[in-house]
Scaffold this motif. Structure first.
Motif: not given
Length: 156
Positions: A42-55
């Motif tokens: 149906i669809g995909s989403t991509i999340i940058d985990l590294e950005d979150r971890w370092h925020s």
């Protein structure tokens, strides 16, 4: 739950797939496997985990167990530039040493909400105008959310 290493596993891709497969249509077993039964994306989403971890903001919220839910768009390369739906979600990331000390979030269905829906009709056809070019009409609307089928119901 899944253990990851940053930055090596810094991107998380979430794929939403249609449950209807060739197995659903013809049953399971050798026939379905021979036909290569696969779920339709149906669809995909991509999340940058590294950005979150370092925020700092995200880490502070995670420390207070107040990570916000978010609406993520589902994109599909077959339909370039078109949003194919969305998912409501949140991400919890914990230091692997401390993870066993913290209880997992209780997952439950959100409470039901009563909402008001306002329907705006801009134009009509085939309705005779009377009374100086105006017309009073009564419109009945029925909304069945459980069985909603829009014009792109395959992708909603």
């Amino acid at each position: 739950e899944r253990d990851i290493e940053l930055p090596k596993d810094g991107r998380l891709q979430i794929d939403m797939k249609d449950l209807e497969t060739k197995q659903d249509l013809i049953g399971s077993g050798e026939v379905a496997q021979a036909l290569g039964a696969t779920d339709k994306l149906i669809g995909s989403t991509i999340i940058d985990l590294e950005d979150r971890w370092h925020s700092k903001n995200w880490r502070d919220a995670a420390g207070r167990q107040q990570v916000p839910t978010e609406q993520r768009p589902l994109m599909n390369s077959t339909f370039q530039g078109h949003n194919c739906g969305s998912i409501e979600m949140w991400i919890e990331m914990l230091d692997s040493v401390l993870a066993s000390d913290q209880k997992a979030t209780d997952l439950r269905e959100p409470p039901r909400n009563e909402v008001e829906i306002r329907l705006v009709i801009r134009t009509t056809t085939g309705i005779p105008l009377v009374d100086n070019g105006k017309c009073d009409v009564k419109i009945g609307v029925r909304l069945e959310c459980k069985e909603y089928k829009g014009r792109n119901d395959e992708y909603q």
